[in-house]
Design a protein around this motif. Structure first.
Motif, PDB file in Angstrom:
ATOM      1  N   ASP A 231      -5.168  -8.955  -3.607  1.00 24.17           N
ATOM      2  CA  ASP A 231      -6.302  -8.805  -2.625  1.00 24.17           C
ATOM      3  C   ASP A 231      -5.627  -8.632  -1.516  1.00 24.17           C
ATOM      4  N   GLU A 232      -5.079  -9.446  -0.600  1.00 20.09           N
ATOM      5  CA  GLU A 232      -4.545  -9.258   0.842  1.00 20.09           C
ATOM      6  C   GLU A 232      -3.438  -8.103   0.449  1.00 20.09           C
ATOM      7  N   ASP A 233      -2.718  -8.068  -0.515  1.00 20.35           N
ATOM      8  CA  ASP A 233      -1.510  -6.932  -0.685  1.00 20.35           C
ATOM      9  C   ASP A 233      -2.289  -5.821  -1.028  1.00 20.35           C
ATOM     10  N   CYS A 234      -3.390  -5.466  -1.237  1.00 15.46           N
ATOM     11  CA  CYS A 234      -3.881  -4.353  -1.568  1.00 15.46           C
ATOM     12  C   CYS A 234      -4.795  -3.853  -0.180  1.00 15.46           C
ATOM     13  N   THR A 235      -4.276  -2.935   0.488  1.00 14.18           N
ATOM     14  CA  THR A 235      -4.923  -2.522   1.719  1.00 14.18           C
ATOM     15  C   THR A 235      -5.236  -0.955   1.478  1.00 14.18           C
ATOM     16  N   GLY A 236      -4.453   0.046   1.922  1.00 13.77           N
ATOM     17  CA  GLY A 236      -4.682   1.582   1.532  1.00 13.77           C
ATOM     18  C   GLY A 236      -4.228   1.855   0.071  1.00 13.77           C
ATOM     19  N   PRO A 237      -4.470   3.425   0.106  1.00 13.28           N
ATOM     20  CA  PRO A 237      -3.959   4.155  -1.154  1.00 13.28           C
ATOM     21  C   PRO A 237      -2.449   3.677  -1.401  1.00 13.28           C
ATOM     22  N   GLU A 238      -1.581   3.671  -0.315  1.00 15.66           N
ATOM     23  CA  GLU A 238      -0.138   3.418  -0.393  1.00 15.66           C
ATOM     24  C   GLU A 238       0.054   2.245  -1.079  1.00 15.66           C
ATOM     25  N   SER A 239      -0.595   1.213  -0.996  1.00 14.82           N
ATOM     26  CA  SER A 239      -0.385  -0.174  -1.417  1.00 14.82           C
ATOM     27  C   SER A 239      -0.464  -0.119  -2.801  1.00 14.82           C
ATOM     28  N   VAL A 240      -1.550   0.666  -3.555  1.00 15.95           N
ATOM     29  CA  VAL A 240      -1.682   0.639  -4.904  1.00 15.95           C
ATOM     30  C   VAL A 240      -0.547   1.160  -5.677  1.00 15.95           C
ATOM     31  N   VAL A 241       0.255   2.040  -4.984  1.00 18.12           N
ATOM     32  CA  VAL A 241       1.267   2.545  -5.717  1.00 18.12           C
ATOM     33  C   VAL A 241       2.352   1.399  -5.609  1.00 18.12           C
ATOM     34  N   ARG A 242       2.500   0.805  -4.268  1.00 16.71           N
ATOM     35  CA  ARG A 242       3.485  -0.465  -4.481  1.00 16.71           C
ATOM     36  C   ARG A 242       3.285  -1.379  -5.461  1.00 16.71           C
TER      37      ARG A 242
END
Length: 342
Positions: A231-242
């Motif tokens: 949740d908190e680690d999922c922000t924008g599109p780039e975070s999904v890749v990480r």
């Protein structure tokens, strides 16, 4: 387009607590309005101190947006949102509010409800769960008994996890149980928590470790008997890749994503990378909850219930009955209207 905004003070119907805070009796939402060719589009910016977004910082970002919006239209939505992301800095909820208003205008210009405009008609809507804040085992049991018709209950747990509350819910509730740690534990503690929760048939564990170290999420996921959701680690599109390979799913919220356009991009990315999708929210009015609900046909889980904690919600839109959502399909755009007298 002309931009205006004002702050709404939403009154909570009951106290709500996590291990990080007890929510105040009144919660601010910033109502954003765009006027264009006789039409009005609306959206909501949600202050969230855990993401560094205050009333003042969101208003400052909105003020920076005005020159861009003055030369834009709903039909330049993609280009406009990209420009606003560049101006917003670390204030994605300001972008989200304008993005909602742009989608509202686009639907009104086309005379179509947003989900139809996006080509999502006919998709089954992911049923939404209900979130319970920190409470005693007895209180959790009583709540769960009253909420037996809901398909999922999500329980908040603290740094010292109250497993008795989870077990009390399971005693009286046959539906799916999710648990949200809000980053309360170390990686090793999180593994032990997951092992214990598996005995109560918990279906997912959300953000067990503090954000900012996705490898710790990977560590927990590799050892957990239940799925891990960021949740908190999922922000924008780039975070999904990480997050790929580190979690089983992501919780996407408009205030973090920067609006519907970017949320849809995140959903497609997550799917392509083998992750499941939850749509979430904070304590928000029906306006922004309805905006996200238009994407519910793309999700595995929905956690769109923050408006149910609001005693004086100034809007009506999507309907929610025991977790089953009904989208407004008789009005164009978001399909939200103001409640008289509020």
């Amino acid at each position: 387009m002309r931009l205006s905004y004002r702050t709404l003070q939403l009154t909570l119907s009951e106290p709500f607590a996590t291990h990080k805070e007890v929510k105040p009796a009144k919660v601010p939402n910033i109502l954003v309005t765009l006027e264009w060719e006789g039409l009005r589009g609306e959206g909501i910016a949600v202050p969230a101190k855990d993401y560094g977004m205050s009333d003042a910082s969101l208003v400052a970002a909105l003020d920076r947006f005005s020159p861009v919006l003055a030369r834009s239209s709903p039909f330049t939505l993609e280009q406009t949102v990209a420009e606003l992301v560049g101006l917003a800095g670390d204030q994605p909820s300001a972008v989200a509010a304008v993005d909602m208003a742009l989608h509202d205008l686009l639907g009104k210009a086309a005379k179509l409800p947003l989900f139809k405009l996006l080509g999502l008609e006919g998709l089954p809507l992911a049923a939404t769960g209900l979130t319970l804040g920190l409470m005693t085992a007895d209180a959790a049991r009583e709540k769960a008994r009253r909420l037996s018709a809901w398909p999922m209950l999500k329980l908040k747990l603290g740094q010292v996890p109250d497993f008795a509350a989870v077990e009390a819910v399971r005693e009286v509730y046959a539906g799916a149980i999710a648990v949200d740690g809000n980053g309360a534990w170390s990686a090793d503690e999180a593994v032990r928590v997951a092992e214990r929760l598996a005995h109560s048939s918990v279906v997912l564990l959300e953000q067990p470790v503090a954000p900012g170290a996705v490898e710790q999420l990977r560590y927990v996921r590799e050892r957990s008997p239940i799925p891990i959701v960021a949740d908190e680690d999922c922000t924008g599109p780039e975070s999904v890749v990480r997050l790929a390979g580190c979690v089983d799913g992501v919780n996407i919220k408009l205030l973090k994503a920067g609006g519907l356009r970017r949320a849809m991009r995140m959903i497609l990315l997550a799917r392509s990378l083998g992750m499941k999708v939850m749509l979430g929210c904070k304590i928000e009015s029906t306006l922004s909850i309805t905006a996200m609900a238009h994407l519910a046909g793309l999700a595995d889980w929905s956690d769109l219930n923050g408006h149910l904690l609001v005693a004086d919600d100034p809007f009506q839109g999507m309907r929610l009955e025991a977790g089953r959502m009904t989208l407004p399909d008789a009005a164009p755009g978001l399909g939200v209207h103001a409640v008289a007298g509020r």
